[in-house]
Design a protein around this motif. Structure first.
Motif, PDB file in Angstrom:
ATOM      1  N   ARG A  41      62.488  -9.128  25.966  1.00  0.00           N
ATOM      2  CA  ARG A  41      62.249 -10.294  25.118  1.00  0.00           C
ATOM      3  C   ARG A  41      60.757 -10.584  25.123  1.00  0.00           C
ATOM      4  NH1 ARG A  41      62.358 -15.550  27.085  1.00  0.00           N
ATOM      5  NH2 ARG A  41      62.108 -17.151  25.477  1.00  0.00           N
ATOM      6  N   GLU A  70      57.835  -8.839  12.409  1.00  0.00           N
ATOM      7  CA  GLU A  70      59.197  -8.859  11.859  1.00  0.00           C
ATOM      8  C   GLU A  70      59.523  -7.534  11.170  1.00  0.00           C
ATOM      9  OE1 GLU A  70      59.545 -13.652  10.823  1.00  0.00           O
ATOM     10  OE2 GLU A  70      58.855 -12.231   9.296  1.00  0.00           O
ATOM     11  N   LEU A 122      59.817  -4.630  13.757  1.00  0.00           N
ATOM     12  CA  LEU A 122      61.062  -4.725  14.525  1.00  0.00           C
ATOM     13  C   LEU A 122      62.257  -4.341  13.662  1.00  0.00           C
ATOM     14  CD1 LEU A 122      62.277  -5.455  17.253  1.00  0.00           C
ATOM     15  CD2 LEU A 122      62.464  -7.825  16.474  1.00  0.00           C
ATOM     16  N   GLU A 123      62.248  -4.759  12.408  1.00  0.00           N
ATOM     17  CA  GLU A 123      63.314  -4.383  11.472  1.00  0.00           C
ATOM     18  C   GLU A 123      63.393  -2.862  11.324  1.00  0.00           C
ATOM     19  OE1 GLU A 123      63.647  -4.503   6.672  1.00  0.00           O
ATOM     20  OE2 GLU A 123      63.176  -6.419   7.630  1.00  0.00           O
ATOM     21  N   LYS A 133      64.622  -1.134  14.658  1.00  0.00           N
ATOM     22  CA  LYS A 133      66.069  -1.272  14.907  1.00  0.00           C
ATOM     23  C   LYS A 133      66.887  -0.455  13.913  1.00  0.00           C
ATOM     24  CE  LYS A 133      66.239  -5.592  17.441  1.00  0.00           C
ATOM     25  NZ  LYS A 133      66.866  -6.909  17.591  1.00  0.00           N
ATOM     26  N   LYS A 177      66.953  -2.768  22.309  1.00  0.00           N
ATOM     27  CA  LYS A 177      67.179  -4.132  22.792  1.00  0.00           C
ATOM     28  C   LYS A 177      65.830  -4.821  22.963  1.00  0.00           C
ATOM     29  CE  LYS A 177      71.608  -3.056  24.939  1.00  0.00           C
ATOM     30  NZ  LYS A 177      72.326  -3.588  23.785  1.00  0.00           N
ATOM     31  N   GLU A 225      63.816  -8.305  21.370  1.00  0.00           N
ATOM     32  CA  GLU A 225      63.814  -9.498  20.536  1.00  0.00           C
ATOM     33  C   GLU A 225      62.434 -10.157  20.637  1.00  0.00           C
ATOM     34  OE1 GLU A 225      66.231 -10.084  18.535  1.00  0.00           O
ATOM     35  OE2 GLU A 225      67.579  -8.582  19.412  1.00  0.00           O
ATOM     36  N   GLU A 258      60.384 -13.800  20.000  1.00  0.00           N
ATOM     37  CA  GLU A 258      60.410 -15.243  19.741  1.00  0.00           C
ATOM     38  C   GLU A 258      58.991 -15.681  19.372  1.00  0.00           C
ATOM     39  OE1 GLU A 258      60.452 -19.191  22.546  1.00  0.00           O
ATOM     40  OE2 GLU A 258      61.975 -17.676  22.973  1.00  0.00           O
TER      41      GLU A 258
END
Length: 377
Positions: A37, A60, A63-64, A67, A74, A76, A78
């Motif tokens: 994270r 963003e 990460l898109e 994945k 795994k 994420e 924030e």
């Protein structure tokens, strides 16, 4: 021991064995499916949201894509708003660490990175710096950077000036950590180059005529500018008013800030600068396929073209996701990041040096007919 005691003992032993097996299973399971994270602290509101928002978009998008390529990833992210304030950023960081501590950080802006380093060192958190301050990763064993450092800019510009052989150079730089690290780097590497003086300016200043007048009075035939680029359109206009034409100016990567590239040709003609190769290939047939991919994907998603900052942030997350696929734990991830060499990303070729700092493609360019183009010497 009576029968009842034997039964109770046997039950307790069975429970202990079950707990031990369950704990072992959980440990193995976590090891195989380690989740990461990241908390990214960016200027998302206020005047500097124009810098922070595209960086969030780059994260963003990266990460898109990561994945999609690896559905089992795994990771994420924030996002927290620093409001471009050191005190707000430190408060947010301490709050995040006290409630639900992440195992990765991305800290943006030089002054905020500087204030965060003691916390990073105390908590030993794997962190990434959004800063161009020369040598910043040397201050923490836990800090990585995938972005051009000020020392790279300085070297490219000094090499140009040593070939150009001006009678004298006057340096204007931002009045904060990045600008002062540039001054130190210039003094350390200038050799026989005649540096006639240094003056600071504020990154939100609107009037640079006092500093420019001192540069003119020094007799320097070249004025070197090291700032963030947002201030350059005003600075260049005021320089011309004082008789300092763009052909007498050399600048850092701020020279390819979008506000500068959109200036009239007469405001930039002949200005020399150091810049990421991405900025000089953008939108051209010579762009690498990785760069073309990012330009297309980013424009489709956000309706605008990406700049070089977007490319470096995109590469940061992409590299992190790539190394996570093989790293079994955080120590292995750190080691893998430190071994990155000749990675062909959207920003160009990236290698990580022994100080966990990126060696990127920073090249010399100049403006011709209003366009920034590569310059060979």
């Amino acid at each position: 021991m009576n029968q009842k005691s034997k039964i109770l003992t046997a039950v307790l032993l069975a429970i202990l064995v079950a707990v031990a097996i369950a704990s072992a299973y959980r440990a193995v399971n976590v090891s195989k499916t380690s989740a990461f994270r990241m908390v990214a602290i960016l200027p998302l509101t206020g005047n500097l949201a124009v810098i922070g928002t595209p960086k969030r978009e780059a994260m963003e998008l990266a990460l898109e894509h990561a994945k999609k390529a690896n559905p089992s990833l795994k990771l994420e992210i924030e996002y927290q708003d620093s409001q471009a304030s050191v005190s707000n950023a430190v408060s947010v960081l301490n709050q995040v660490l006290a409630t639900n501590a992440p195992n990765l950080l991305f800290i943006d802006m030089t002054t905020i990175v500087d204030a965060s380093i003691p916390i990073i060192n105390s908590k030993k958190i794997l962190s990434f710096a959004g800063s161009a301050q020369a040598g910043i990763t040397k201050r923490s064993d836990h800090l990585y950077r995938i972005f051009p450092g000020g020392d790279q800019e300085v070297q490219v510009i000094l090499d140009h000036l040593k070939n150009r052989k001006p009678k004298g150079v006057f340096v204007l730089h931002a009045n904060e950590l990045y600008g002062r690290s540039i001054k130190d780097a210039i003094l350390a590497k200038k050799g026989d180059l005649a540096i006639l003086g240094f003056e600071e300016f504020g990154v939100i200043d609107k009037d640079f005529r006092v500093q420019l007048a001192k540069a003119r009075a020094s007799g320097a035939d070249v004025v070197a500018i090291f700032g963030y680029g947002n201030e350059y359109s005003t600075l260049l206009r005021q320089a011309q008013e004082l008789g300092i034409g763009p052909n007498r100016i050399v600048a850092n990567i701020g020279a390819v800030n979008i506000g500068v590239t959109q200036l009239p040709a007469e405001s930039t003609e002949g200005m020399v600068f150091a810049a990421p190769a991405f900025a000089l290939r953008s939108g051209t047939p010579s762009a690498q396929k990785e760069q073309q991919f990012l330009e297309t994907a980013y424009k489709e998603k956000y309706g605008k073209a990406p700049d070089f900052r977007v490319a470096f942030i995109y590469d940061t997350i992409t590299l992190l996701a790539r190394e996570m696929q093989q790293a079994k734990d955080e120590n292995a991830l750190r080691a893998a990041l430190a071994r990155i060499s000749d990675y062909h990303g959207t920003s160009g070729t990236i290698s990580i040096d022994s100080n966990r700092d990126a060696r990127t493609e920073v090249v010399l360019g100049h403006y011709k007919s209003g366009k920034p183009i590569a310059r060979s010497e």
